[in-house]
Design a protein around this motif. Structure first.
Motif, PDB file in Angstrom:
ATOM      1  N   UNK A  56      -4.094   6.239 -10.677  1.00  9.67           N
ATOM      2  CA  UNK A  56      -5.540   5.983 -10.613  1.00  9.67           C
ATOM      3  C   UNK A  56      -6.076   6.787  -9.438  1.00  9.67           C
ATOM      4  N   UNK A  57      -6.517   7.984  -9.697  1.00 10.24           N
ATOM      5  CA  UNK A  57      -7.026   8.839  -8.634  1.00 10.24           C
ATOM      6  C   UNK A  57      -5.924   9.554  -7.879  1.00 10.24           C
ATOM      7  N   UNK A  58      -6.344  10.233  -6.808  1.00 11.46           N
ATOM      8  CA  UNK A  58      -5.428  11.006  -5.998  1.00 11.46           C
ATOM      9  C   UNK A  58      -4.684  10.103  -4.998  1.00 11.46           C
TER      10      UNK A  58
ATOM     11  N   UNK B 162      -0.544  -3.614   0.671  1.00 13.19           N
ATOM     12  CA  UNK B 162      -1.008  -4.889   0.120  1.00 13.19           C
ATOM     13  C   UNK B 162      -2.485  -4.792  -0.222  1.00 13.19           C
ATOM     14  N   UNK B 163      -2.862  -5.409  -1.341  1.00  5.48           N
ATOM     15  CA  UNK B 163      -4.271  -5.541  -1.704  1.00  5.48           C
ATOM     16  C   UNK B 163      -4.893  -6.692  -0.929  1.00  5.48           C
ATOM     17  N   UNK B 164      -6.171  -6.566  -0.602  1.00  3.02           N
ATOM     18  CA  UNK B 164      -6.928  -7.707  -0.085  1.00  3.02           C
ATOM     19  C   UNK B 164      -7.135  -8.697  -1.223  1.00  3.02           C
ATOM     20  N   UNK B 165      -7.386  -9.975  -0.917  1.00  2.00           N
ATOM     21  CA  UNK B 165      -7.529 -10.977  -1.981  1.00  2.00           C
ATOM     22  C   UNK B 165      -8.657 -10.671  -2.973  1.00  2.00           C
TER      23      UNK B 165
ATOM     24  N   UNK C 278      -7.955   0.959   3.390  1.00  9.42           N
ATOM     25  CA  UNK C 278      -8.458   1.917   2.408  1.00  9.42           C
ATOM     26  C   UNK C 278      -9.447   1.217   1.472  1.00  9.42           C
ATOM     27  N   UNK C 279     -10.503   1.938   1.101  1.00 10.14           N
ATOM     28  CA  UNK C 279     -11.464   1.461   0.114  1.00 10.14           C
ATOM     29  C   UNK C 279     -10.917   1.789  -1.270  1.00 10.14           C
ATOM     30  N   UNK C 280     -10.660   0.769  -2.098  1.00  7.84           N
ATOM     31  CA  UNK C 280     -10.020   0.986  -3.398  1.00  7.84           C
ATOM     32  C   UNK C 280     -10.914   1.799  -4.325  1.00  7.84           C
TER      33      UNK C 280
ATOM     34  N   UNK D 232     -11.255   5.374  -2.681  1.00  2.00           N
ATOM     35  CA  UNK D 232     -10.018   6.073  -2.371  1.00  2.00           C
ATOM     36  C   UNK D 232     -10.043   6.724  -1.007  1.00  2.00           C
ATOM     37  N   UNK D 233     -10.834   6.142  -0.079  1.00  2.00           N
ATOM     38  CA  UNK D 233     -10.996   6.713   1.247  1.00  2.00           C
ATOM     39  C   UNK D 233     -10.568   5.712   2.317  1.00  2.00           C
ATOM     40  N   UNK D 234     -10.186   6.236   3.507  1.00  2.00           N
ATOM     41  CA  UNK D 234      -9.860   5.315   4.598  1.00  2.00           C
ATOM     42  C   UNK D 234     -11.098   4.594   5.101  1.00  2.00           C
TER      43      UNK D 234
END
Length: 1103
Positions: free
Chosen positions: A546-548, A561-564, A581-583, A586-588
């Motif tokens: 899913x993306x780069x 880990x994903x946030x809740x 990271x912003x899902x 895709x950026x920090x």
């Protein structure tokens, strides 16, 4: 039963009723057939019908009862049983038109009350216990015996004729009928109405029956498992209703609306010592862990109501108490009072309320925690712990280890739950619970994935095969239907959790090992972190990226880990940072989170997403604000190695971590208060120490260049620090008359100080061109000698601070130690060049050839009191004796240390030698035979850089790289002061022999082998040691008290349990019977002078 064909069920019921009614007149095949058909496959209906026919209700014959049974016509099959219950209850309560309505109402009220009690209990109770509970109901009119009702209900309830058999509905449908008002009508039982009575009854049963040492525990030295006959006494002394009340009173409170009268009963409970008697019973019936989730519910029930703040606080305090001390109390219940209460923090509600009521326990005289510590539990049982996980309900912890096992632990007490889960053939790298908590998935170095049944602790099917290298990470999907795994084979794999088959092809894209994998909360994506320094997102549906890749880390990504809410990803890396990271983009997000000083091994979001917890190879666990990226509080310290895994509990209140130090630790995620008092008076680690000639003061030199005077008895600072040096103080020495102090430093100077005023005397002595390692006064006081890394020895005028003559040259490397002879005519020096040199103190000329024999550098030299011998310590791990006259070795080297010998010194009578080593020990030697005296003195946690004797020979003073100075009792085998003639030196690595008067430090009779003390105050020693030491050899009765066991127990001979130290206090627990004082103060010290122990432990309680 629904799976049984109707014709089969009817045939079986026919066989049953014909057998049950066999021999009953007027009953034959037709009647049996009618009953079998009427039962419609329900065996319970048939059973009840047979009982009603065999023993018909009053006024009816068996034939009449049969006719009523088969003629009733309920609406449908589901109500057939309900109709039967209605019929039976109507008969029991004799409801007809002739019955007095008042009597009917009384009967119904009795029925409702008794059945409310029976159905309202959390587990079935026997008649005796139901009656005992009922005798405490608030309404006195309801304090009748339950037999008045249940003796007529034998067909519906078990246990009605046996006072010790629990009473319960014989069939679950009877409970369903009674609690469904639409079907039971006037027989409806509102279970919620019974909760208030059950809560009151439980609290009052405890008030009546709880008592101190309820099961007559024999000795505080014994674990519960070794107390003879304890199980039988538990069964005898703890009634079923007391056991019930202790376990379930919080549940009944929670099920009741707030009530001031009930709240006052709770307040009384928490104000009285029966709170501790309650904990005692819970431990003996192995129900302590159940109180951990229950107590916050009581606190929640009280919250917001004025006047109950103390009870609320006590409830939460009791929860923390159990979390910290539960493992101890379960192991040996007397230590609830003997060890746990005394070690509870100063500010804890329980300590403030109850300590005075148990006066004859140990007392933490110094180093006691002020507030509850962050660490709640330390779990041992594995080798290196690679992975930890909480169960979804927070009651269990799963761990995976290098020992190839998966283990389950009680999260409240740290006790193991069952045996290890065996199956993997190599290290277990990762574990995870299924969302429903029924399964565990594990990944291993053996390249397999395994599923385990939590209830049975057995493997589920065969291992999941597919990966071709180490499986690094495993995780269940939020629905529990899938498993994701990551491996050193550079792939991510999906598996069907039910069939254990792969789902699609491996997810490929990473160019190096995949260290961590996790599902998004909506189960549509997977995140992975790899040694290729990237984080990747994958679509679960397609298996495609899913993306780069998310790039930014400069080293391997260890954890993701994903946030809740699924909007962010956190990643931890070998670059010592955490990134967000912003899902979607895709950026920090923002800058990296910096604070760890080594690899970030593991991370986890809190359940509400507000915090992130991380663990690192720097040995710490850290909390971060997920919104700001700022640290929350101080790092959590305690692990003694890399921390491989970390996770939040489901409610976010606890953190679990696993480490290479072989332990699992459970932490309070909310603790932000200071835990204890800082170490008193010193701002930095001690690098050197010296005792004044009159024995009243210590002078210490520190890593930060400061010098501090301390009271030799109390260890407390005397005056302000002496400031002058700009770097580490290597050596410190008092003048013979005690009026001056000389210090030398890495700053290349020697300083003189007025010991009375603390003022610098003149300017620092300058001349050395490199760090000065050693300094010492001449025996008559007017001169100083110093040795330096510049390879020279210098003499100084102690009055003016000016050099005396030229530097003494001859060593070819650093000079590490200097010492005057007792008559002041000779100087001995030790050097990195492996030699010892003697110099004429008047002319500065060498005396003879260097003394050679050591194979590595000479760290320390010291003259014997009569000046005829020199002792030396070397990097070759040996101590050597030399004849000053012949300059030849005396005997063989003294061997025993396993590291460099850094400091040596003679006793004042010359009969003993003390040595300190890089191996962290202090050793005593017989100067005549060269044999060791007793066992090494252990306690320092780093190399020992300085040792010497006190002036009366009863103490040894040591200084260590651990930043502490320690005073040891030198009475090993015999009191050394019996031979004391002279005092020889300052307590630096390189002292000269200077006559001193008797030391001022008080001297208990430590030669007695029953002197057991863990304090700098000898009056704190344990009394009445005969029972504790019984059967131990007299020559080494105290040896077991020198080391605290890893599990926190201090044990005496024959494994007798003396006391237990909680995890957070163990690092600061350094005193034992050989140690008289540790500087800086603040280490844990115990006052055992009033402690009741062994078979007299019950005397700890004052009624």
């Amino acid at each position: 039963m629904d799976d049984i064909p109707p014709e089969v069920a009817e045939r079986d019921i026919y066989a049953y009723v014909s057998k049950k009614l066999e021999g009953l007149s007027h009953f034959g095949s037709n009647e049996f057939t009618a009953l079998a058909k009427k039962a419609d496959g329900l065996f319970e209906w048939a059973r009840l019908a047979c009982e009603s026919i065999e023993a018909p209700p009053p006024g009816l014959s068996s034939e009449q009862s049969f006719s009523i049974m088969v003629s009733r016509d309920p609406v449908n099959r589901e109500h057939l049983l309900y109709d039967m219950y209605d019929l039976i209850l109507t008969g029991i309560l004799r409801k007809d038109k002739h019955t007095n309505p008042e009597i009917q109402q009384t009967q119904l009220a009795t029925f409702h009350s008794v059945m409310g009690q029976i159905l309202g209990t959390a587990e079935p109770l026997p008649l005796n216990s139901l009656n005992a509970m009922r005798s405490h109901f608030l309404d006195e009119s309801e304090r009748y015996k339950v037999e008045v009702m249940v003796e007529h209900m034998g067909s519906l309830l078990s246990g009605t004729t046996n006072s010790s058999t629990p009473i319960r509905p014989l069939h679950a449908s009877f409970r369903d009928f009674l609690t469904d008002q639409s079907h039971s009508g006037e027989f409806f039982v509102d279970v919620s109405k019974a909760q208030r009575d059950l809560a009151f009854a439980s609290l009052r049963v405890m008030r009546k029956e709880l008592s101190f040492n309820i099961c007559n525990l024999k000795s505080s030295y014994l674990p519960n498992s070794e107390d003879p006959g304890l199980r039988e006494r538990v069964d005898k002394c703890i009634s079923p209703h007391l056991s019930y009340a202790c376990r379930f009173w919080p549940a009944h409170i929670q099920a009741t609306d707030f009530d001031p009268e009930l709240a006052n009963e709770i307040k009384s409970f928490f104000d009285h010592q029966r709170l501790f008697f309650w904990l005692e019973v819970l431990s003996l019936i192995n129900a302590l862990s159940g109180a951990v989730p229950a107590l916050p519910l009581v606190a929640k029930w009280l919250k917001g109501h004025t006047g109950y703040e103390g009870a609320l606080s006590a409830a939460m305090d009791a929860q923390r108490f159990i979390q910290l001390f539960g493992v101890l109390i379960l192991h040996s219940t007397p230590h609830l009072y003997v060890s746990a209460l005394p070690f509870s923090p100063v500010n804890s509600t329980l300590s403030k309320t109850f300590s005075a009521r148990f006066p004859n326990c140990l007392r933490v005289a110094s180093g006691r925690d002020i507030n509850w510590t962050a660490v709640q539990t330390v779990i041992s049982g594995h080798t290196e712990v690679n992975s930890v996980a909480f169960s979804p309900d927070g009651t269990r912890i799963a761990t995976g280890s290098d020992d190839r096992t998966v283990r389950l632990w009680d999260a409240a007490t740290g006790q193991p739950v069952g045996e290890p889960l065996l199956g993997h053939t190599s290290s277990v790298s990762s574990v995870s619970f299924s969302p429903d908590g029924t399964r565990i998935v594990s990944g291993s170095y053996d390249e397999t994935v395994r599923l385990w049944d939590v209830a049975t602790r057995q493997p589920i099917g065969e291992p999941l095969l597919g990966h071709t290298e180490i499986v690094r990470s495993v995780a269940f999907s939020p629905s529990g239907s899938r498993i994701v795994t990551g491996s050193d084979d550079k792939t991510v794999r999906l598996w069907n959790a039910a069939t254990r088959q792969p789902v699609g092809e491996p997810l490929q894209g990473h160019t190096d090992s995949v260290n961590s994998v996790s599902f998004s909360p909506d189960e549509t994506r997977i995140v992975s972190g790899s040694d290729d320094k990237t984080v990747r997102l994958w679509e679960v549906a397609t298996g495609q990226p899913a993306g780069e890749p998310l790039e930014g880390h400069t080293e391997s990504v260890r954890s993701v880990s994903f946030s809740p809410d699924g909007t962010r990803i956190a990643s931890g890396s070998d670059d010592s940072t955490v990134r967000l990271w912003d899902v979607a983009m895709g950026k920090p997000i923002g800058e990296p989170l910096e604070g760890h000083t080594d690899y970030v091994r593991s991370l986890s979001f809190s359940p509400d997403g507000s915090r992130i917890v991380t663990s690192s190879d720097d040995g710490t666990v850290r909390l971060w604000d997920a919104a700001t990226g700022q640290p929350v509080g101080e790092p959590l310290l305690g692990h003694a190695g890399w921390v491989y895994s970390v996770s939040f509990s489901p409610d976010g209140t606890r953190i679990v971590s696993g480490s290479e130090d072989h332990t699992v630790r459970v932490w309070d995620a909310a603790t932000g208060q200071p835990v204890g008092e800082p170490l008193g008076g010193l701002t930095n680690s001690i690098s050197s120490v010296s005792l004044s000639p009159d024995g009243t003061r210590f002078a210490t030199g520190s890593m930060d260049g400061t010098v501090q005077l301390l009271d030799a008895v109390t260890g407390r600072p005397v005056g302000e620090p002496l400031l002058g040096h700009t770097d580490r103080v290597y050596s410190i020495s008092f003048s013979p008359d005690g009026t001056r102090i000389a210090t030398c430093s890495a700053d290349k100077t020697v300083c003189l100080w007025d010991s009375g005023t603390g003022q610098l005397v003149g300017e620092p002595c300058r001349g050395h061109t490199d760090g000065v390692n050693s300094v010492s006064f001449s025996p008559d006081g007017p001169r100083l000698v110093s040795g330096s890394d510049d390879g020279t020895v210098r003499l100084w005028d102690a009055g003016t601070g000016q050099p005396v003559g030229e530097p003494l040259r001859g060593h070819t490397d650093r000079v590490l130690s200097v010492s005057f002879s007792p008559n002041g005519t000779c100087i001995a020096t030790g050097s990195m060049d492996k030699t010892i040199r003697l110099w004429d103190a008047a002319t500065g000329q060498p005396i003879g050839q260097p003394l050679q024999g050591h194979t590595l550098w000479v760290n320390s030299v010291s003259f014997s009191p009569d000046g005829t011998r020199i002792v030396s310590g070397s990097g070759d791990n040996t101590v050597r004796l030399w004849d000053v006259g012949t300059r030849q070795p005396v005997g063989e080297p003294l061997e025993g240390h396993t590291g460099w010998v850094i400091s040596v010194s003679f006793s004042r009578d010359g009969t003993c030698i003390v040595s300190g080593s890089y191996d962290k020990t202090v050793r005593l030697w017989d100067a005549t035979t060269g044999k060791p005296i007793g066992q090494p003195l252990r306690g320092h946690t780093d190399w020992v850089n300085s040792v010497s004797f006190s002036s009366d020979g009863t103490r040894i003073i040591s200084c260590s790289g651990d930043g502490t100075a320690r005073v040891w009792y030198a009475a090993i085998g015999k009191l050394l002061h019996d031979h004391a003639e002279e005092d020889g030196s300052s307590f630096s690595p390189h002292g000269s022999c200077i006559p001193h008067p008797a030391a001022a430090i008080p001297t208990p009779n430590t030669a007695n082998d029953d002197f057991i003390s863990f304090s700098s105050n000898s009056t704190h020693a344990l009394h009445n040691t005969t029972e504790l030491l019984a059967g131990a050899p007299h020559d080494d009765r105290r040896s077991t008290f020198r080391v605290l066991r890893e599990d926190g127990w201090m044990v005496g001979p024959n494994h007798r349990l003396l006391f237990w130290v909680p995890p957070a206090s163990r690092e600061a627990f350094s005193y034992h019977p050989d140690i008289a004082l540790i500087i800086p103060r603040g280490h844990v010290e115990l006052d055992l002078s009033r402690m009741a122990h062994g078979t007299r432990w019950q005397q700890c309680y004052k009624e």
